[in-house]
Every structure is written in C-alpha cells, then in structure tokens.
Design a protein around this motif. Sequence first.
Motif, PDB file in Angstrom:
ATOM      1  N   ASP A 117       0.909  -1.318   0.024  1.00  0.00           N
ATOM      2  CA  ASP A 117      -0.013  -0.131  -0.001  1.00  0.00           C
ATOM      3  C   ASP A 117       0.865   1.405   0.094  1.00  0.00           C
ATOM      4  O   ASP A 117       1.031   2.139   0.977  1.00  0.00           O
ATOM      5  N   GLN A 121      -3.488   3.908  -4.115  1.00  0.00           N
ATOM      6  CA  GLN A 121      -4.318   3.036  -3.234  1.00  0.00           C
ATOM      7  C   GLN A 121      -4.387   1.336  -3.617  1.00  0.00           C
ATOM      8  O   GLN A 121      -4.781   1.203  -4.618  1.00  0.00           O
ATOM      9  N   LEU A 122      -4.057   0.460  -2.448  1.00  0.00           N
ATOM     10  CA  LEU A 122      -4.188  -0.719  -2.767  1.00  0.00           C
ATOM     11  C   LEU A 122      -5.427  -1.186  -2.760  1.00  0.00           C
ATOM     12  O   LEU A 122      -6.299  -0.862  -2.111  1.00  0.00           O
ATOM     13  N   ARG A 123      -5.638  -2.138  -3.646  1.00  0.00           N
ATOM     14  CA  ARG A 123      -6.845  -3.086  -3.880  1.00  0.00           C
ATOM     15  C   ARG A 123      -6.581  -4.346  -3.265  1.00  0.00           C
ATOM     16  O   ARG A 123      -5.699  -5.048  -4.177  1.00  0.00           O
ATOM     17  N   ARG A 134      -7.461  -2.399   3.793  1.00  0.00           N
ATOM     18  CA  ARG A 134      -6.132  -2.283   2.798  1.00  0.00           C
ATOM     19  C   ARG A 134      -4.844  -2.670   3.777  1.00  0.00           C
ATOM     20  O   ARG A 134      -4.469  -1.582   4.505  1.00  0.00           O
ATOM     21  N   ASP A 136      -0.981  -3.231   4.816  1.00  0.00           N
ATOM     22  CA  ASP A 136       0.136  -2.664   4.304  1.00  0.00           C
ATOM     23  C   ASP A 136       0.851  -3.556   3.298  1.00  0.00           C
ATOM     24  O   ASP A 136       1.216  -3.206   2.138  1.00  0.00           O
TER      25      ASP A 136
END
Length: 287
Positions: A117, A121-123, A134, A136
Amino acid sequence: MCEITTFTVQKMDSKANNYIKESCQLCNAPNPSLQHILSSCKTALTQGRYRWRHDRVLRKLAEILEVRRAETARERLSQTSRRPIHFVREGGGAPIHQRSPQDPALSRQFEWILRVDLDRQLRFPTEITTTNLRPDIILWSATAQTTVILAELTVPWEGGMGAAFERKKDRYLDLTAECREAGWAAVSYPVEVGCRGFVGASTQRFLKNMGVTGPKLRKALKDLAEEAEQGSFWLWLRRKDQVWGKQGNINEGWLPADDPAATRNGTVGGAASRNAQQAVTCLCYHH
C-alpha cells in the motif's frame, strides 16, 4: 546509532528541558514532550507527517520482502531443474510434498505475488475475497491459490507497541477469517518498528517466518531501525514548520535536498546536519 557520553546526554537533556517550556508550534499543546512531537501531535497526524515516516519504513520492509520473494523464485527454478525422478509402483499414487514445520511461510513451492500500500491506493485481490480493508502488505501464492499472507505495519512510540499489536491484530481478524472461508490458508502479521528505532519482536518473528534469517535478518532489522530513526529525525527538524506536504517540500516519490535519506546518500549535509541528527538520536534514547 550514536555513542552517548555522559556529557552528551546532559547537554541534550538540558536542551529538551528548555524546549518543553514552549508550546507545540503545530497544535499549541503546552509543554510538548519528545513523545508528543514524534507520535502524539494531532496536527502532525492530520498533515500526514507520521504517515510519511510510516511509508519510509514500509518501503524498506517491502524491499526486504521483494528480495526474499525473488530468492524463492530462483530456488523454485533451481529445484525444478534438478528434481529427482520418482518411480511409482503400479496402482500407486505419486508422492505428495508436505511442507515441514521448519519451512518458511514464503515457501519456494509457490509463485508469489507481492502488493504494498504505497504510492497509490491498494486494492485487495478480488480472487481472494472482497473487502474495503487495505493491509500494508499482501503476499499470495499465484499458481496454487492456497496461501495469503497479510502484514500491517505500525511505527508507534515504543511504549505503545503492545497496544498497536493488539489493535491491528483485532482489525484483521475478520478479513483473515473471510480468506479462510474462501479456501485460502490465511495468516495476518501485525508488525511494529518503534519511532526511535526499536524493532519489535513481532517484526523479527515475521521476517523469520518469511525466511529472512542470519546476517540478512540482522541487516534487515538494522535498515528498518535506521529508516524509523531518520524519519523521526526529520520530523524533529521540522517540528516548528507549520507547512507540510507539497508546499513544505514533502511529496510522493521526491525527497527534498535536506531530507535525511539524501543526507545519508551523501548528496548533501555537513557537520551541522550530522550534529543535529546526533542530537535527536541521543534525545530519543535518553528519554
């Protein structure tokens, strides 16, 4: 890490006592302690200062894991090239490999995908489950689709590391359970690196379980500690600057000329910069 003499500690302690008689230049809190400056100022939190330091440590942790992931890929190819031929009796089944308790969680038996992340933005991978959480770090086995590893980093004041561990463990309990219900062997690792450079036992345990051991583990712990220290050093230097972010020369993917990472790489710095960093490091370890 600086060598602390009695004279240096007394000198730094005197400076700290002089400073706490002022108000915090960011939130106007009276008598701000070192803990307030490095981990408890609400304005610093809102401005993203602590997140910036967190992401410095997270980026280093991701680098360590990526190196380990690449090692498992090479080990897997090497193992495949020299895999022995097993002869099976008529009517018998092929032998099944069982992972021994000594094998690392990041096993070379699988091809791994790593997501972090950072920067955008991490999905969460939809092939595993659907969630708005989310973590890390997400590691999962792409080919066998059997294992998913979650890691959540916190860079707290050292006295709050235990509470941070429990808080993050509880936060991802449901997500871990959902992954297991979907057929994945899921495990969640809350990890902590103190803002003054003390690496928590949870982080050491996580890296060992990933297969980072021996000299590589010692170097990894040292690198993580230095990232936290450097970040806190920068926050200390900027403690009176009310502007942060793009206008304050802190931006994604870019380091200001006097950022500690630039100083460490030898691009800038000098006696004044080194003395300032030694001062905050001594303050960190004295209090």
